[in-house]
Design an enzyme around this catalytic site. Structure first.
Site, mmCIF file in Angstrom:
data_model
loop_
_atom_site.group_PDB
_atom_site.id
_atom_site.type_symbol
_atom_site.label_atom_id
_atom_site.label_comp_id
_atom_site.label_asym_id
_atom_site.label_seq_id
_atom_site.Cartn_x
_atom_site.Cartn_y
_atom_site.Cartn_z
ATOM 1 N N LYS A 30 -4.478 -2.347 10.196
ATOM 2 C CA LYS A 30 -4.752 -2.206 8.798
ATOM 3 C C LYS A 30 -5.372 -3.563 8.124
ATOM 4 O O LYS A 30 -6.050 -3.710 7.364
ATOM 5 C CB LYS A 30 -3.768 -1.811 7.769
ATOM 6 C CG LYS A 30 -3.355 -0.472 8.338
ATOM 7 C CD LYS A 30 -3.990 0.666 7.681
ATOM 8 C CE LYS A 30 -3.352 1.925 7.520
ATOM 9 N NZ LYS A 30 -4.252 3.159 6.918
ATOM 10 N N ARG B 91 -7.683 3.577 13.662
ATOM 11 C CA ARG B 91 -6.784 5.138 13.809
ATOM 12 C C ARG B 91 -6.112 4.986 15.347
ATOM 13 O O ARG B 91 -5.017 5.359 15.442
ATOM 14 C CB ARG B 91 -7.620 6.151 13.757
ATOM 15 C CG ARG B 91 -8.053 6.464 12.207
ATOM 16 C CD ARG B 91 -7.064 6.547 11.383
ATOM 17 N NE ARG B 91 -7.705 6.344 9.972
ATOM 18 C CZ ARG B 91 -7.248 6.188 8.871
ATOM 19 N NH1 ARG B 91 -5.964 5.951 8.870
ATOM 20 N NH2 ARG B 91 -7.612 6.368 7.873
ATOM 21 N N TYR C 183 1.373 5.681 -0.683
ATOM 22 C CA TYR C 183 0.798 6.720 0.269
ATOM 23 C C TYR C 183 0.824 8.062 -0.971
ATOM 24 O O TYR C 183 1.406 8.969 -0.493
ATOM 25 C CB TYR C 183 1.820 6.873 1.247
ATOM 26 C CG TYR C 183 1.206 7.858 2.457
ATOM 27 C CD1 TYR C 183 -0.371 7.470 2.892
ATOM 28 C CD2 TYR C 183 2.101 8.680 3.006
ATOM 29 C CE1 TYR C 183 -0.567 8.222 3.991
ATOM 30 C CE2 TYR C 183 1.319 9.514 4.128
ATOM 31 C CZ TYR C 183 0.317 9.332 4.655
ATOM 32 O OH TYR C 183 -0.200 9.895 5.687
ATOM 33 N N HIS D 68 -4.216 13.867 1.001
ATOM 34 C CA HIS D 68 -4.405 12.895 2.470
ATOM 35 C C HIS D 68 -3.179 12.628 3.551
ATOM 36 O O HIS D 68 -3.258 13.113 4.648
ATOM 37 C CB HIS D 68 -4.569 11.579 1.991
ATOM 38 C CG HIS D 68 -4.621 10.574 3.120
ATOM 39 N ND1 HIS D 68 -5.699 10.652 3.925
ATOM 40 C CD2 HIS D 68 -3.635 9.415 3.322
ATOM 41 C CE1 HIS D 68 -5.607 9.309 4.899
ATOM 42 N NE2 HIS D 68 -4.296 8.962 4.496
ATOM 43 N N ASP E 68 -9.046 0.257 2.519
ATOM 44 C CA ASP E 68 -8.089 0.021 3.373
ATOM 45 C C ASP E 68 -8.632 0.426 4.919
ATOM 46 O O ASP E 68 -8.129 1.281 5.246
ATOM 47 C CB ASP E 68 -6.770 0.741 3.139
ATOM 48 C CG ASP E 68 -5.664 0.263 3.894
ATOM 49 O OD1 ASP E 68 -5.864 -0.729 4.550
ATOM 50 O OD2 ASP E 68 -4.763 0.954 4.071
ATOM 51 N N GLN F 208 -3.597 2.507 15.095
ATOM 52 C CA GLN F 208 -2.424 2.774 14.202
ATOM 53 C C GLN F 208 -1.554 3.836 15.118
ATOM 54 O O GLN F 208 -0.327 3.616 14.820
ATOM 55 C CB GLN F 208 -3.159 3.391 13.048
ATOM 56 C CG GLN F 208 -2.357 4.179 12.091
ATOM 57 C CD GLN F 208 -2.880 4.678 10.754
ATOM 58 O OE1 GLN F 208 -4.152 4.588 10.613
ATOM 59 N NE2 GLN F 208 -2.148 5.264 10.049
ATOM 60 N N ASP G 264 0.868 -1.135 -0.023
ATOM 61 C CA ASP G 264 -0.073 0.177 0.091
ATOM 62 C C ASP G 264 0.957 1.204 -0.081
ATOM 63 O O ASP G 264 1.603 1.472 1.098
ATOM 64 C CB ASP G 264 -0.862 0.094 1.253
ATOM 65 C CG ASP G 264 -2.243 0.843 1.190
ATOM 66 O OD1 ASP G 264 -2.353 1.316 -0.154
ATOM 67 O OD2 ASP G 264 -2.963 1.410 1.889
ATOM 68 N N TYR H 200 2.395 2.625 15.179
ATOM 69 C CA TYR H 200 2.848 2.697 13.918
ATOM 70 C C TYR H 200 4.236 3.272 13.788
ATOM 71 O O TYR H 200 4.866 3.116 12.700
ATOM 72 C CB TYR H 200 2.112 3.714 12.959
ATOM 73 C CG TYR H 200 2.518 5.393 13.152
ATOM 74 C CD1 TYR H 200 2.941 6.143 12.134
ATOM 75 C CD2 TYR H 200 2.147 5.924 14.194
ATOM 76 C CE1 TYR H 200 3.341 7.477 12.138
ATOM 77 C CE2 TYR H 200 2.421 7.467 14.227
ATOM 78 C CZ TYR H 200 3.038 7.980 13.406
ATOM 79 O OH TYR H 200 3.244 9.538 13.443
ATOM 80 N N GLU I 264 -9.339 4.384 -1.891
ATOM 81 C CA GLU I 264 -8.153 4.149 -2.652
ATOM 82 C C GLU I 264 -8.441 3.301 -4.174
ATOM 83 O O GLU I 264 -9.578 2.959 -4.092
ATOM 84 C CB GLU I 264 -7.143 3.172 -2.013
ATOM 85 C CG GLU I 264 -6.686 3.716 -0.567
ATOM 86 C CD GLU I 264 -5.496 3.049 -0.005
ATOM 87 O OE1 GLU I 264 -4.831 2.218 -0.860
ATOM 88 O OE2 GLU I 264 -5.454 3.031 1.177
ATOM 89 N N ARG J 108 1.296 14.918 13.390
ATOM 90 C CA ARG J 108 2.913 15.709 13.435
ATOM 91 C C ARG J 108 2.690 17.051 13.009
ATOM 92 O O ARG J 108 3.099 17.347 11.977
ATOM 93 C CB ARG J 108 3.891 15.044 12.611
ATOM 94 C CG ARG J 108 4.283 13.628 13.048
ATOM 95 C CD ARG J 108 5.390 13.031 12.107
ATOM 96 N NE ARG J 108 4.939 13.220 10.793
ATOM 97 C CZ ARG J 108 4.279 12.141 10.298
ATOM 98 N NH1 ARG J 108 4.171 11.104 10.721
ATOM 99 N NH2 ARG J 108 3.953 12.451 8.847
ATOM 100 N N GLU K 62 -10.674 4.151 4.289
ATOM 101 C CA GLU K 62 -9.658 4.753 3.122
ATOM 102 C C GLU K 62 -9.954 4.536 1.865
ATOM 103 O O GLU K 62 -10.110 3.504 1.369
ATOM 104 C CB GLU K 62 -8.153 4.196 3.310
ATOM 105 C CG GLU K 62 -7.745 4.745 4.928
ATOM 106 C CD GLU K 62 -6.357 4.710 5.197
ATOM 107 O OE1 GLU K 62 -5.558 3.798 4.072
ATOM 108 O OE2 GLU K 62 -5.753 5.288 5.615
ATOM 109 N N GLU L 209 -10.163 12.769 8.154
ATOM 110 C CA GLU L 209 -10.079 14.043 7.715
ATOM 111 C C GLU L 209 -11.228 14.663 7.696
ATOM 112 O O GLU L 209 -11.167 15.963 7.884
ATOM 113 C CB GLU L 209 -9.579 13.897 6.091
ATOM 114 C CG GLU L 209 -8.254 13.347 5.881
ATOM 115 C CD GLU L 209 -8.034 12.888 4.738
ATOM 116 O OE1 GLU L 209 -7.538 13.891 3.678
ATOM 117 O OE2 GLU L 209 -7.881 11.417 4.296
ATOM 118 N N THR M 272 -9.728 -5.677 4.222
ATOM 119 C CA THR M 272 -9.363 -4.755 3.039
ATOM 120 C C THR M 272 -10.418 -5.311 1.936
ATOM 121 O O THR M 272 -10.300 -6.304 1.633
ATOM 122 C CB THR M 272 -8.044 -4.974 2.558
ATOM 123 O OG1 THR M 272 -6.986 -4.566 3.660
ATOM 124 C CG2 THR M 272 -7.689 -3.860 1.417
HETATM 125 MN MN MN Z 1 -4.082 2.870 2.989
#
Ligand code: MN
Length: 426
Positions: free
Chosen positions: A248, A232, A124, A129, A228, A235, A122, A239, A196, A138, A194, A368, A252
Site C-alpha cells: 500500500k 494485491r 475499512y 467492499h 489507495d 498484499q 486507512d 497481510y 476512497e 476467505r 481503491e 472486485e 497514495t
Molecule cells: Mn484502502
C-alpha cells in the site's frame, strides 16, 4: 451545521466560470487547497472558485500563506471565513475589483497537497467492499466478527501521499506465486486502485482525551478523494497477521481540494445498521448520527489506457457508487480513533476504505470488478483488464447533488502507472 445563505442554490459569482451548471466549484462549494506559481515558488493557501483559485492572503483573508492558519481556526471562525469568502465572491460585491488581482487560473498553477500531512490511517468502512474482498480471500468467513462492531483500520504512511497528477513506477515486492513453495522478489502483477474518500483533520485532540461522537465533526475540516493504490499479490502474501504494509505505501493519490463539511451540509443522509445486525455501542451512537450521519456523495472511477490516450479517447467510467453505503460514519471514525485517548492532529488524514456499492459492478477496485482477476472486464475499445497495466491513468471523481441544492464537485484525483524499474535496485 445548519443550512444558511451560503447554500442558496440561486446565488451566483462574479467569477463567470463558477456559474456553469456542471462546474465542480460554484460559489456554494469553496474548497481549500494549496497552489504555487512554479516548482521553486512557495506554496500559497487558496480557495477554488470556478476554474480559478483565490489567493487567501492576497485577498486579505489570512495573515500568512500557511494553510495551518485556516485549520487552526475554531469551527465558528472557519464558518465566518466561509461567509466572508461567499459574500466577497458573490455577483455584485464591491470586493471584485480588489480580489480579481488575487485570482489565478487553476490550469496555470501547480496544485499540491492541501496542507502538510501528519499521520495517515486507512479505515475499512465500505462493507460491500469488505464482503466482496473477504469472499475472495476467505470464502468461509468473508466478514470477521469484529467488523460489525467497530470501524477497523490500519496505520499507513503519510510520506507517500501525493496530490493528483502522481506518476509512479509499478512497484517490486515479495510475492508467493500460485503453487510455489517459496516467494520471489518480482514486479507486482496485480496492481489495483481503491476508490476512497479522505477525511482531513482540522483541530486535533489532546493525548488521553477521546473525542465524543457529538463533537467529532467539529474536528473534521472536510473531504477529498483518495486512491489507495494496492499491489494485491504482495498484499495476499504479507497481510497476515499484522495487516497491509508494502502493498500500500508505494503511492497514495489525493485530490487537491478539501470540500468542507459546511459545503456538504445539504447532502446529509440518515444512517443505520440494518435490522438484525449489531447496533453501534452507545459511544458510537447518537441521535444526530442516526438522523444525518451519512453523506450522499456520488463516486466514480474512470480509466484511460495508454492506447486510449494515444487515440485521443478520454477514457471510460468503470464504476459508480455512493458514500452513503458505508457501514460507519465519518464521526464514528473520529470517535473510534480516539476512544483510547489517541491524539489526532491538524493535517492528519483518515481514509474511509474502499467505497463500493452493493452490486458487483459497483466495486471500487479492479479486484472486485474482475472477481479476483478471474473474469477480465472488456473496455469500450476492446482492451481487457483484470488489473492495471503500464500506462493506465485512473481518475476518481465525486459530486453531490440534490433537488433544491447547488451541485458541488470534488475535482479530479488522477494518477498514472509507469513501468517498473528495470531492476528493484537491490
Ligand atoms: Mn484502502
Amino acid at each position: 451545521m445548519p443550512l444558511d445563505a451560503t447554500h442558496d442554490p440561486l446565488a451566483t459569482s462574479w467569477v463567470a466560470s463558477a456559474n456553469a451548471a456542471d462546474c465542480d466549484f460554484p460559489l456554494q462549494n469553496l474548497p481549500f487547497g494549496r497552489f504555487r506559481l512554479g516548482p521553486t515558488e512557495d506554496w500559497r493557501a487558496g480557495v477554488a472558485i470556478g476554474d480559478q483559485v483565490l489567493d487567501l492572503q492576497q485577498a486579505g483573508q489570512l495573515q500568512s500563506a500557511d494553510m495551518a492558519e485556516v485549520m487552526q481556526l475554531p469551527a465558528a471562525e472557519r464558518h465566518a471565513l466561509r461567509l466572508a469568502l461567499f459574500e466577497g465572491l458573490r455577483a455584485g460585491n464591491a470586493r471584485q475589483r480588489h480580489w480579481e488581482l488575487a485570482l489565478y487560473a487553476q490550469g496555470e498553477v501547480e496544485l499540491g497537497l492541501p496542507c502538510a500531512v501528519g499521520d495517515f490511517t486507512d479505515f475499512y468502512s465500505g462493507i460491500h467492499h469488505a464482503r466482496h474482498v473477504g469472499q475472495l480471500f476467505r470464502p468461509d468467513t468473508p466478514l470477521l466478527p469484529n467488523y460489525l462492531w467497530l470501524p477497523i483500520a490500519y496505520h499507513g504512511r503519510a510520506s507517500s501521499l501525493v496530490a493528483s497528477g502522481q506518476r509512479f513506477h509499478r512497484p517490486w515486492g515479495q510475492v508467493l506465486p500460485a503453487g510455489a513453495t517459496a516467494p520471489q522478489l518480482m514486479r507486482t502483477q496485480r496492481l489495483d486502485y481503491e476508490l476512497e474518500l479522505a477525511l482531513w483533520v482540522a483541530q486535533g485532540n489532546t493525548l488521553g482525551e477521546p473525542v465524543p461522537l457529538t463533537e467529532a465533526e467539529s474536528h473534521v475540516w472536510g473531504l477529498s478523494l483518495l486512491n489507495d493504490w494496492s499491489a494485491r499479490d504482495v498484499q495476499a502474501w504479507e497481510y497476515q497477521p499484522l495487516g497491509p504494509f508494502l502493498a500500500k505505501n508505494f503511492a497514495t493519490t489525493v485530490s487537491p481540494w478539501v470540500v468542507t463539511l459546511e459545503a456538504l451540509a445539504p447532502f446529509r443522509s440518515a444512517f443505520s445498521h440494518p435490522p438484525g445486525e449489531p447496533q453501534p455501542l452507545p459511544y458510537l451512537d447518537s441521535a444526530a448520527n442516526r438522523s444525518r450521519g451519512a453523506f450522499d456523495i456520488q463516486l466514480e472511477v474512470w480509466l484511460q489506457t495508454a492506447r486510449m490516450q494515444a487515440e485521443g479517447d478520454a477514457g471510460q467510467r468503470l464504476s459508480r457508487s455512493n458514500s452513503r453505503d458505508a457501514y460507519w460514519t465519518l464521526a464514528q471514525l473520529v470517535t473510534q480513533h480516539t476512544v483510547n485517548g489517541c491524539n489526532l492532529r491538524a493535517g492528519d488524514v483518515l481514509g474511509t476504505g474502499t467505497l463500493s456499492g452493493p452490486l458487483q459492478e459497483q466495486g471500487g477496485t479492479l479486484l472486485e470488478l474482475s472477481q479476483g482477476g478471474l473474469h477480465p472486464i472488456t473496455l469500450h475499445n476492446g482492451e481487457q483488464r483484470c488489473f492495471l497495466e503500464d500506462g493506465d491513468t485512473v481518475t476518481l471523481q465525486a459530486y453531490a447533488e440534490r433537488p433544491g441544492a447547488r451541485r458541488i464537485g470534488f475535482g479530479a484525483c488522477r494518477g498514472t502507472v509507469l513501468p517498473a524499474r528495470v531492476s528493484p535496485g537491490l
